[in-house]
Scaffold this active site. Structure first.
Site, PDB file in Angstrom:
ATOM      1  N   GLN A 228       0.888  -1.183   0.000  1.00 30.89           N
ATOM      2  CA  GLN A 228       0.000   0.000   0.000  1.00 30.89           C
ATOM      3  C   GLN A 228       0.914   1.217   0.000  1.00 30.89           C
ATOM      4  O   GLN A 228       2.135   1.065   0.120  1.00 30.89           O
ATOM      5  CB  GLN A 228      -0.878  -0.011   1.246  1.00 30.89           C
ATOM      6  CG  GLN A 228      -2.314  -0.437   0.996  1.00 30.89           C
ATOM      7  CD  GLN A 228      -3.256  -0.062   2.127  1.00 30.89           C
ATOM      8  OE1 GLN A 228      -2.852   0.120   3.250  1.00 30.89           O
ATOM      9  NE2 GLN A 228      -4.541   0.045   1.812  1.00 30.89           N
TER      10      GLN A 228
ATOM     11  N   ASP B 131      -8.734   2.293  -4.162  1.00 32.09           N
ATOM     12  CA  ASP B 131      -9.521   1.271  -4.840  1.00 32.09           C
ATOM     13  C   ASP B 131     -10.996   1.567  -4.589  1.00 32.09           C
ATOM     14  O   ASP B 131     -11.452   1.454  -3.467  1.00 32.09           O
ATOM     15  CB  ASP B 131      -9.141  -0.136  -4.350  1.00 32.09           C
ATOM     16  CG  ASP B 131      -9.012  -0.257  -2.823  1.00 32.09           C
ATOM     17  OD1 ASP B 131      -8.555   0.693  -2.171  1.00 32.09           O
ATOM     18  OD2 ASP B 131      -9.406  -1.299  -2.292  1.00 32.09           O
TER      19      ASP B 131
ATOM     20  N   GLU C  72     -15.323   6.288   7.703  1.00 32.81           N
ATOM     21  CA  GLU C  72     -14.059   6.209   6.931  1.00 32.81           C
ATOM     22  C   GLU C  72     -13.923   7.310   5.886  1.00 32.81           C
ATOM     23  O   GLU C  72     -12.820   7.684   5.521  1.00 32.81           O
ATOM     24  CB  GLU C  72     -13.926   4.841   6.264  1.00 32.81           C
ATOM     25  CG  GLU C  72     -14.863   4.632   5.103  1.00 32.81           C
ATOM     26  CD  GLU C  72     -14.612   3.359   4.303  1.00 32.81           C
ATOM     27  OE1 GLU C  72     -15.561   2.898   3.649  1.00 32.81           O
ATOM     28  OE2 GLU C  72     -13.492   2.837   4.314  1.00 32.81           O
TER      29      GLU C  72
HETATM   30  O1  LIG Z   1     -12.114  -5.119   0.582  1.00 36.08           O
HETATM   31  C1  LIG Z   1     -11.888  -4.197  -0.419  1.00 36.08           C
HETATM   32  C2  LIG Z   1     -10.634  -3.391  -0.218  1.00 36.08           C
HETATM   33  O2  LIG Z   1     -10.652  -2.808   1.080  1.00 36.08           O
HETATM   34  C3  LIG Z   1      -9.514  -2.119   1.514  1.00 36.08           C
HETATM   35  O3  LIG Z   1      -9.450  -0.820   0.947  1.00 36.08           O
HETATM   36  C4  LIG Z   1     -10.096   0.227   1.597  1.00 36.08           C
HETATM   37  O4  LIG Z   1      -9.946   0.211   3.014  1.00 36.08           O
HETATM   38  C5  LIG Z   1      -8.603   0.272   3.514  1.00 36.08           C
HETATM   39  C6  LIG Z   1      -8.683   0.273   5.017  1.00 36.08           C
HETATM   40  O5  LIG Z   1      -9.239   1.452   5.500  1.00 36.08           O
HETATM   41  C7  LIG Z   1      -7.874   1.507   2.958  1.00 36.08           C
HETATM   42  O6  LIG Z   1      -6.518   1.425   3.297  1.00 36.08           O
HETATM   43  C8  LIG Z   1      -8.013   1.566   1.437  1.00 36.08           C
HETATM   44  O7  LIG Z   1      -7.471   2.800   1.004  1.00 36.08           O
HETATM   45  C9  LIG Z   1      -9.503   1.516   1.086  1.00 36.08           C
HETATM   46  O8  LIG Z   1      -9.695   1.672  -0.284  1.00 36.08           O
HETATM   47  C10 LIG Z   1      -8.223  -2.859   1.219  1.00 36.08           C
HETATM   48  O9  LIG Z   1      -7.088  -2.056   1.518  1.00 36.08           O
HETATM   49  C11 LIG Z   1      -8.159  -3.323  -0.218  1.00 36.08           C
HETATM   50  O10 LIG Z   1      -6.967  -3.978  -0.492  1.00 36.08           O
HETATM   51  C12 LIG Z   1      -9.359  -4.219  -0.428  1.00 36.08           C
HETATM   52  O11 LIG Z   1      -9.298  -4.818  -1.674  1.00 36.08           O
END
Ligand SMILES: OC[C@H]1O[C@H](O[C@H]2O[C@H](CO)[C@@H](O)[C@H](O)[C@H]2O)[C@H](O)[C@@H](O)[C@@H]1O
Length: 566
Positions: free
Chosen positions: A217, A317, A519
């Site tokens: 990330q 995402d 969030e």
């Molecule tokens: O399950 C779907 C996706 O969820 C996450 O992404 C979202 O939440 C995270 C935690 O708050 C955040 O870091 C990210 O920016 C968000 O878009 C996860 O990180 C994804 O990998 C996952 O596919």
């Protein structure tokens, strides 16, 4: 000169573990059995801890599937019974934890907040750390084939709701908030856990689950360490972290993340891109991704799955930012884009490593990293900066590179759409605080259309995806506010305060109605939550709380200034 074109790209994918393969089958069966709908969350199924060994559970599942009549659909009651008998609740392998350094009213807490309503709210947010603190249950290490959780040595703070595990870039804003709350040891513990994961994997996975092992990330580990160092002035963490950060830096600056681009003056620059080692549906969203690619050829499916997972590595995402037609996930091109924010984060990482190495007495590493940071800054300014438009743009790689994998530069390949990420280099210190370009950048931000009543929108395009209009995300607000505030521009500093006040008012108003922190919010309307994307808006929420506490610490709140929506 011979050219190498996109269809020659090889995606090397890591192997799916037997546990994950099994849980994906359970997820698919659950969808067929229970039906979809807004409350069906595929991630729930890959987070289920197994009560018994994998072979025992698999056998029971096979018996259940083969005993169900005709096709493969299992009756809902039988599925539910199987679930209750063979699995524990998701998250039960992550028990709650009371941080040893927590006190309900920390000393010298947000001293500039004089308004009593705001102070009460800040203390309520401070208390949320108790709800979000977790540790890895001992059973996870004892029975690794029954848990998708990645065990870590220290307790940590989760974002909240469906995000039950530690996340990489979220942890930066969580740590900023913990430092305001005086939870310095908890903040250090998170860093210790992330360092342990980097040592194990060679990079920091997206989050603390097996299914996040194929990608990272946005790389903010060195910024977490710097934030703690600024508070404590203790060099020991910098010294311990240094070799681990060198490992992480290598991950982002070697194949497949490294990209070479030749500018109009024939200078070749090294930049980086996001790139997941994955070309299948994401296990946590397998049923969703399979749906997205239905009807495509196998090779197209693999490419789309790869670009979906790569978008997850970007933290954005999903977003029109990565889509060729600005609309459909099947046109994602994430891995063929050089992102402004990623390269700015890496510039920051290189500058931090140079500083940490100097403190550690490793002068050679320090010099090397100062050179790397300087070269990246040059590359950012040559390839991503647009002087006419006063902002930085992502660079879409042309379909063919020259021999040697070097891509040509042309202005048309900069993506000229407005995104909050176009202004992130300010936060990363890519420009000196008095740089002449700053006035133009502030003007560009002011006229971008992104600055709205309740915050900064992610983009101007309403796609129904969560990293698009009208959603406003806490980390983006914070980076732009701090970026503006870091300049020597009076206008920049004033704008930073104004965005911070509107953001805090909106978060506050929403909290008074729903009693929760969310969030993401809606940039258009004060007090409204964000929406869209593949899951329902989540509450908790780690980075939201961190940003609020950090802004309150920085700007305070005068006694006579009302808060909320006017
Ligand atoms: O399950 C779907 C996706 O969820 C996450 O992404 C979202 O939440 C995270 C935690 O708050 C955040 O870091 C990210 O920016 C968000 O878009 C996860 O990180 C994804 O990998 C996952 O596919």
């Amino acid at each position: 000169m011979s050219a190498v074109c996109e269809n020659a790209t090889v995606i090397s994918s890591i192997q799916l573990s037997p546990l994950l393969s099994f849980l994906i089958a359970v997820q698919t069966a659950a969808l067929a059995s229970l039906g979809g709908g807004p409350n069906f969350d595929p991630k729930f199924y890959v987070d289920l801890p197994l009560k018994y060994p994998l072979n025992v559970t698999t056998k029971a599942f096979q018996t259940l599937s083969s005993s169900s009549s005709q096709n493969t659909t299992i009756p809902p009651s039988a599925f539910q019974q199987f679930q209750n008998s063979y699995f524990d609740e998701p998250g039960s392998d992550l028990p709650a934890y009371t941080p040893a350094d927590y006190t309900p009213t920390p000393a010298n807490f947000v001293p500039g907040v004089q308004n009593q309503q705001v102070r009460k709210w800040a203390l309520q947010i401070h208390a949320l750390w108790l709800i979000l603190a977790r540790q890895t249950a001992a059973i996870v290490e004892k029975e690794p084939d029954q848990h998708t959780l990645l065990p870590v040595p220290q307790p940590f703070i989760i974002p909240g709701d469906r995000f039950r595990e530690v996340y990489y870039w979220d942890s930066y804003w969580i740590i900023r908030g913990l430092l305001v709350s005086g939870l310095v040891d908890t903040a250090k513990g998170i860093v210790e856990s992330l360092l342990a994961l980097v040592e194990q994997y060679g990079f920091m996975p997206n989050g603390g689950r097996m299914y996040y092992e194929n990608r990272s990330q946005p790389p903010l580990l060195s910024m977490m360490i710097l934030a703690i160092f600024k508070r404590e002035q203790d060099p020991s963490l910098l010294k311990t972290a240094l070799p681990v950060l060198l490992q992480e830096h290598k991950f982002w600056t070697t194949d497949p993340h490294i990209v070479l681009v030749e500018d109009s003056g024939c200078n070749v620059h090294q930049l980086s891109r996001y790139w997941a080692r994955w070309d299948s549906p994401r296990p946590e969203s397998s049923t969703t991704d399979t749906n997205v690619t239905a009807g495509l050829s196998t090779s197209r499916q693999k490419q789309v799955y790869h670009d979906i997972a790569t978008a997850a590595e970007s933290g954005w995402d999903f977003s029109s930012r990565w889509m060729q037609d600005q609309e459909h996930l099947t046109t994602l091109r994430t891995s063929s884009i050089i992102p402004v924010d990623l390269n700015s984060f890496l510039f920051q990482m290189e500058a931090n490593i140079a500083f940490f190495a100097k403190v550690a007495g490793d002068i050679e590493t320090s010099r090397n990293f100062s050179v790397f940071a300087k070269s990246r800054k040059k590359a950012i300014q040559s390839i991503l900066w647009n002087a006419k438009m006063g902002q930085w743009f992502d660079y879409w790689l042309p379909a063919c590179s020259k021999k040697g994998g070097i891509y040509p530069w042309n202005e048309e390949s900069q993506n000229k759409h407005a995104f909050a990420s176009n202004f992130i280099p300010l936060w990363c210190g890519v420009l000196a605080p008095r740089d002449k370009k700053i006035g133009k950048i502030i003007a560009a931000l002011n006229s971008s259309g992104l600055l709205l009543a309740a915050g900064i929108a992610t983009s101007l395009k309403e796609t129904g995806q969560q990293w698009d209009f009208p959603n406003a995300w806490p980390p983006l607000q914070h980076m732009i506010i701090e970026g503006l505030a870091s300049t020597k521009s009076h206008q920049g500093k004033t704008l930073a305060v104004s965005i911070a006040r509107r953001w805090l008012s909106s978060n506050y108003a929403s909290f008074q109605v729903v009693g929760k922190m969310i969030e993401k919010y809606n940039a258009q309307y004060c007090g409204q939550e964000g929406f869209g994307g593949e899951y329902n808006p989540q509450t908790g929420f780690g980075w939201t709380n961190g940003v609020v506490l950090s802004l309150l610490q920085e700007y305070g709140w005068p006694a006579d200034l009302p808060i909320g929506c006017s």
